[in-house]
Motif scaffolding. Sequence first.
Motif, short mmCIF file in Angstrom:
data_model
loop_
_atom_site.label_atom_id
_atom_site.label_comp_id
_atom_site.label_asym_id
_atom_site.label_seq_id
_atom_site.Cartn_x
_atom_site.Cartn_y
_atom_site.Cartn_z
N LEU A 56 56.00 33.46 94.46
CA LEU A 56 56.70 35.07 93.89
C LEU A 56 56.42 34.46 92.47
O LEU A 56 56.57 33.46 92.24
CB LEU A 56 58.06 35.45 94.30
N PRO A 57 56.27 35.77 91.49
CA PRO A 57 56.89 36.00 90.01
C PRO A 57 58.21 35.04 89.75
O PRO A 57 59.26 35.10 90.88
CB PRO A 57 56.37 37.09 89.55
N SER A 58 58.82 34.64 89.12
CA SER A 58 59.86 34.55 89.11
C SER A 58 61.41 35.21 88.68
O SER A 58 62.33 35.04 89.33
CB SER A 58 60.11 33.66 87.22
N ILE A 59 60.76 36.40 88.89
CA ILE A 59 62.28 37.64 88.81
C ILE A 59 62.62 38.17 89.67
O ILE A 59 63.85 37.68 90.34
CB ILE A 59 61.72 38.69 87.60
N TYR A 97 66.00 37.51 95.09
CA TYR A 97 65.45 37.66 95.99
C TYR A 97 67.65 36.43 96.18
O TYR A 97 67.77 36.38 97.26
CB TYR A 97 64.68 37.14 96.91
N ARG A 98 66.88 35.44 95.16
CA ARG A 98 67.65 33.77 95.81
C ARG A 98 69.11 34.91 95.50
O ARG A 98 70.08 34.32 95.97
CB ARG A 98 67.29 33.16 94.48
N CYS A 99 69.42 35.81 94.52
CA CYS A 99 70.81 35.76 94.20
C CYS A 99 71.30 36.99 95.37
O CYS A 99 72.87 37.27 95.49
CB CYS A 99 71.10 36.48 92.68
N LEU A 100 70.65 37.87 95.85
CA LEU A 100 70.62 38.38 96.60
C LEU A 100 71.40 38.24 97.85
O LEU A 100 72.36 38.45 98.79
CB LEU A 100 69.03 39.41 96.86
N LEU A 101 70.42 36.94 98.38
CA LEU A 101 70.56 36.67 99.68
C LEU A 101 72.05 35.55 99.63
O LEU A 101 72.99 36.00 100.52
CB LEU A 101 69.67 35.42 100.53
N ALA A 102 71.93 35.36 98.24
CA ALA A 102 73.77 34.34 98.39
C ALA A 102 75.22 35.06 97.87
O ALA A 102 76.33 34.99 98.75
CB ALA A 102 73.48 33.30 97.23
N SER A 103 74.30 36.34 97.38
CA SER A 103 75.82 36.99 96.42
C SER A 103 76.17 37.84 98.68
O SER A 103 77.11 37.83 98.80
CB SER A 103 75.84 38.53 96.20
N ILE A 104 75.21 38.35 99.36
CA ILE A 104 75.27 38.25 101.26
C ILE A 104 76.18 37.96 101.79
O ILE A 104 77.15 37.82 102.25
CB ILE A 104 74.15 39.16 101.54
N ARG A 125 49.45 41.64 90.18
CA ARG A 125 50.02 42.17 91.44
C ARG A 125 50.42 42.87 91.56
O ARG A 125 50.96 43.27 92.25
CB ARG A 125 49.82 40.83 91.93
N GLY A 126 51.31 43.65 90.17
CA GLY A 126 52.33 44.28 90.49
C GLY A 126 53.28 44.21 91.39
O GLY A 126 53.67 42.48 90.56
N LEU A 127 54.38 44.60 91.22
CA LEU A 127 55.32 43.90 92.17
C LEU A 127 55.33 43.62 93.19
O LEU A 127 54.05 44.04 94.10
CB LEU A 127 56.28 45.27 92.02
N ASP A 128 56.11 42.15 93.24
CA ASP A 128 55.52 41.31 94.73
C ASP A 128 57.16 41.43 95.35
O ASP A 128 57.73 39.94 95.58
CB ASP A 128 55.25 40.13 94.07
N LEU A 129 57.32 42.00 96.25
CA LEU A 129 58.54 42.53 97.17
C LEU A 129 58.33 41.38 97.99
O LEU A 129 59.72 42.28 99.48
CB LEU A 129 59.52 43.28 96.77
N MET A 130 56.96 41.24 99.46
CA MET A 130 57.17 41.38 99.45
C MET A 130 56.55 39.60 100.46
O MET A 130 55.49 39.09 99.97
CB MET A 130 55.95 41.69 100.68
N PRO A 131 57.57 39.02 100.08
CA PRO A 131 58.01 37.43 99.92
C PRO A 131 56.55 37.11 101.81
O PRO A 131 57.18 37.42 102.88
CB PRO A 131 58.83 36.55 100.18
N SER A 132 55.89 36.09 101.99
CA SER A 132 55.32 35.62 103.46
C SER A 132 56.36 34.92 104.15
O SER A 132 57.41 34.37 103.73
CB SER A 132 54.37 34.62 102.83
#
Length: 298
Positions: A32-35, A40-47, A202-209
């Motif tokens: 995934l691109p860095s942003i 996703y790292r911060c979203l999962l951790a904050s949840i 690739r544009g936004l890449d919001l669908m991780p494998s």
Amino acid sequence: MEDHGEPRDYWKLHFIVFLWGFTGVLGELIDLPSIELVFYRCLLASITLGVILRKKLRVPARRAIAMFATGGVIGLHWVLFFLAVKVANVSVCMVGAATISLWTALLEPLMVRGRVLKRMDLVFGVLVIGAVAIIFQSETQYAVGFAIAIAAAIAAAVFSIINGFFAKHTPHRVITWYELTGACLFCALCLPISAHWLSEGRGLDLMPSAMDWFWIVILAELCTVYAYSEYVSLLKRLSVFTINFANNLEPVYGIILGGIILGDYQHLGAGFYIGTALIALLVLTHTGMSRRKRLTIG
């Protein structure tokens, strides 16, 4: 702030640094691109932390805003860190991150009232820069990645110093939740930047494998929820400089793990190993001197 930690605090600190050394490898493994990666790292951790803490998150509004804002600096640090991994490689990124001790020694007297520039801190910080120079002298093709990694180290020094204030008044997991949420919001605002300049078309890449999700969960839960919250807790007992100087072992661990997992050792020369050995020696020496000073004062 002087060190008042117990031996177990130093062991915990170095285990946390080891986990952070693994984050560079995870950044290379996650496609995934860095942003988006940091989002996703911060979203999962904050949840996760939000579920654990629930009603314990209430703090004064001014402090909450300050912690959210500091989270933006943390988000910037992580974005730059993973960007350096992708522009160069894990090893180059880790070496740039080793400059954090110098930036801490220089910035803390400017940001903390009554904090004076200690000669020992400055000398050790400069020696680390010398070790970095030895490592980098034959790796000039990675100059851009190295510069990005140094910028990430400056951001890390800034938020580490700020966290020293928060740690005096707020539970460490509460600080972590506010800052991770702030980092997540920062990355969400930066997604258009990723779509236009960092995604290689690739544009936004919001669908991780599925495999990306596996590594993201490890990054979020082990290397972030546990490691980051425990790091904030250690700020109550260890000085910012001691913690950030121990972070100079992060490139050592990262380089070793990168060599084992990614085969980075195939691209490293003798100077790389000499420099990393010097960094490890400097960290051990500084830790020993700090502990002896604490025992003498006590």
